[in-house]
Design a protein around this motif. Structure first.
Motif, short mmCIF file in Angstrom:
data_model
loop_
_atom_site.label_atom_id
_atom_site.label_comp_id
_atom_site.label_asym_id
_atom_site.label_seq_id
_atom_site.Cartn_x
_atom_site.Cartn_y
_atom_site.Cartn_z
N THR A 1 0.99 -1.28 0.05
CA THR A 1 -0.06 0.13 -0.01
C THR A 1 1.07 1.23 0.02
N PHE A 2 1.90 1.17 1.09
CA PHE A 2 2.72 2.48 1.05
C PHE A 2 3.51 2.65 -0.35
N ASN A 3 3.97 1.48 -1.16
CA ASN A 3 4.77 1.80 -2.04
C ASN A 3 4.02 1.97 -3.43
N SER A 4 2.81 1.71 -3.50
CA SER A 4 2.01 1.89 -4.69
C SER A 4 1.69 3.20 -5.25
N GLY A 5 1.54 3.33 -6.52
CA GLY A 5 1.26 4.58 -7.09
C GLY A 5 0.04 5.31 -7.05
N SER B 1 -2.25 8.98 1.78
CA SER B 1 -2.35 10.49 1.07
C SER B 1 -1.51 10.22 0.07
N ARG B 2 -1.81 11.45 -1.05
CA ARG B 2 -1.12 11.64 -2.09
C ARG B 2 0.23 12.44 -1.92
N ILE B 3 0.25 12.83 -0.62
CA ILE B 3 1.80 13.26 -0.05
C ILE B 3 2.82 12.22 -0.43
N ILE B 4 2.63 10.97 -0.02
CA ILE B 4 3.62 10.04 -0.34
C ILE B 4 3.98 10.08 -1.85
N LEU B 5 3.10 10.16 -2.76
CA LEU B 5 3.36 10.15 -4.06
C LEU B 5 4.11 11.41 -4.50
N LYS B 6 4.08 12.71 -3.45
CA LYS B 6 4.64 13.96 -4.17
C LYS B 6 5.80 14.11 -2.90
N TRP B 7 6.53 13.08 -2.40
CA TRP B 7 7.22 13.18 -1.35
C TRP B 7 8.46 14.37 -1.45
N ALA B 8 9.09 14.36 -2.46
CA ALA B 8 10.15 15.65 -2.86
C ALA B 8 9.34 16.83 -2.76
N GLU B 9 7.99 17.00 -3.18
CA GLU B 9 7.70 18.27 -3.33
C GLU B 9 7.08 19.02 -1.89
N PHE B 10 6.61 17.81 -1.44
CA PHE B 10 6.38 18.33 0.20
C PHE B 10 7.46 18.61 1.13
N ALA B 11 8.57 17.99 0.65
CA ALA B 11 9.91 18.40 1.32
C ALA B 11 9.86 18.51 2.93
N ALA B 12 9.48 17.44 3.35
CA ALA B 12 9.39 17.43 5.15
C ALA B 12 10.90 17.38 5.69
N SER B 13 10.86 17.84 6.67
CA SER B 13 12.28 17.92 7.50
C SER B 13 12.30 16.53 8.58
N PHE C 1 12.07 10.40 12.91
CA PHE C 1 13.24 10.47 11.93
C PHE C 1 13.61 11.66 11.54
N ASP C 2 14.66 11.96 10.84
CA ASP C 2 15.25 13.01 10.17
C ASP C 2 14.83 12.78 8.49
N ALA C 3 13.99 13.43 8.04
CA ALA C 3 13.42 13.31 6.69
C ALA C 3 14.03 14.13 5.81
N THR C 4 15.03 15.12 5.97
CA THR C 4 15.65 15.62 5.28
C THR C 4 16.23 15.19 3.96
N GLY C 5 15.74 15.46 2.83
CA GLY C 5 16.62 14.97 1.53
C GLY C 5 16.30 13.51 1.46
N ASP D 1 13.68 10.07 0.49
CA ASP D 1 12.66 9.58 -0.44
C ASP D 1 11.47 8.82 0.51
N LYS D 2 10.56 8.26 -0.29
CA LYS D 2 9.37 7.83 0.34
C LYS D 2 9.75 6.73 1.34
N LEU D 3 11.04 5.96 1.00
CA LEU D 3 11.24 4.64 1.56
C LEU D 3 12.39 4.93 2.36
N ASN D 4 13.36 5.54 2.19
CA ASN D 4 14.61 5.38 2.85
C ASN D 4 14.87 6.31 4.12
N TRP D 5 13.61 7.01 4.36
CA TRP D 5 13.60 7.96 5.63
C TRP D 5 13.46 6.91 6.76
N PHE D 6 12.84 5.90 6.56
CA PHE D 6 12.69 4.86 7.76
C PHE D 6 14.02 3.94 7.93
N SER D 7 14.98 4.32 8.52
CA SER D 7 16.22 3.66 8.69
C SER D 7 16.94 4.05 10.01
#
Length: 297
Positions: free
Chosen positions: A135-139, A162-174, A192-196, A198-204
């Motif tokens: 679900t999270f990774n779908s388009g 939410s569509r925010i996941i599909l526009k992760w870079a534009e939302f530009a969360a920190s 998590f630090d979300a700066t820079g 993508d929709k998957l690698n922030w969870f690390s």
């Protein structure tokens, strides 16, 4: 929009008060708790202690209404909950309207204003039909305009995206956070630090911030710390495998190849109740959350 909300409340109040003195049966609106909330009575309304409640098929929940403010409405959306919070420090938790600079369409989101203006972008419920990663990774979005799904603690209506996941870079969360809920209350929070990202690698592990949900989650070696996880286990933070009897970790959405998972069922949100990791087979140290929610700001 605020006028539609007010009009709706007036109409509901009129029905309730003009029906005073009548005996209520299970129906669209009940004055007292004189019928159970079951799957067949989903949508039934009830007035209790001045609050309007709706049966979601299992429990009565307060109705979520849009939270119109002078600076946020369907006609005047914001770009994030944080922006709304910065403009109106008295804004309450609830549903608000957002948009993107690249797309004029508007969409509702749940805003956690009590904790500083966080935007909910995803919700996985224990026992969902689809895996959280798929679900999270779908388009596609999921239940994006369903106001009941936007109830952050509602575990009866399936996942939300939410569509925010599909526009992760534009939302530009920190910042990002994952919150586990049981019986409507937060039991674990991961920041998590979300700066820079993508929709998957922030969870690390390297993005995880203080305060830590488990004291050793950054110091111990791990074989998994990702949304995709391993062997179809999602949002999986695991220390090691040793055959099913020796598996241990911190967080898992199950896939059920092992007996310790089958105890809870597929796509159950499990976590260690200790200050550290636990052997997943030790039932006393493992709990199942109702909801795993992801927020950005």
């Amino acid at each position: 929009m605020r006028y539609l909300v007010v009009l709706g409340l007036i109409l509901i109040s009129t029905v309730l008060f003009t029906s005073a003195g009548k005996k209520y049966k299970c129906g669209p609106i009940v004055k007292k708790h004189n019928c159970e909330c079951k799957a067949k009575s989903a949508g039934q309304l009830k007035l209790e202690d001045g609050k309007l409640l709706m049966c979601d098929g299992s429990d009565y929940k307060p109705l979520q209404f849009e939270m119109p403010t002078p600076k946020n409405s369907r006609a005047n959306p914001a770009y994030s909950c944080k922006e709304i919070m910065e403009e109106d420090s008295a804004a309450d938790d609830g549903i608000y309207w957002l948009t993107f600079k690249s797309d004029p369409s508007v969409f509702p989101v749940y805003c956690d204003m009590s904790n500083g203006g966080w935007t909910m972008i995803f919700k996985a419920v224990s026992g969902a039909k689809e895996s959280a990663f798929n679900t999270f990774n779908s388009g596609e979005t999921l239940a994006e305009n369903d106001m009941s799904a936007l109830d952050v603690t509602n575990q009866h209506l399936g996942d939300y995206k939410s569509r925010i996941i599909l526009k992760w870079a534009e939302f530009a969360a920190s910042e990002a956070k994952v919150v586990l809920y049981e019986d409507g209350s937060a039991v674990k929070k991961l920041f998590f630090d979300a700066t820079g990202t993508d929709k998957l690698n922030w969870f690390s592990k390297d993005k995880l911030k203080e305060p830590l949900p488990w004291e050793n989650v950054k110091s111990e070696e791990q074989n998994s710390f990702s949304i995709q996880g391993l062997t179809n286990r999602n949002f999986f933070i695991n220390r090691s495998y040793g055959g099913c009897p020796a598996d241990d970790g911190w967080l898992c959405i199950t896939s059920t190849p092992c007996e310790w998972e089958k105890r809870y069922g597929v796509n159950a949100v499990l976590y260690s109740t200790l200050a550290t990791h636990t052997n997943w087979n030790t039932e006393a140290n493992v709990a199942k959350a109702d909801v795993l929610a992801v927020f950005l700001r």
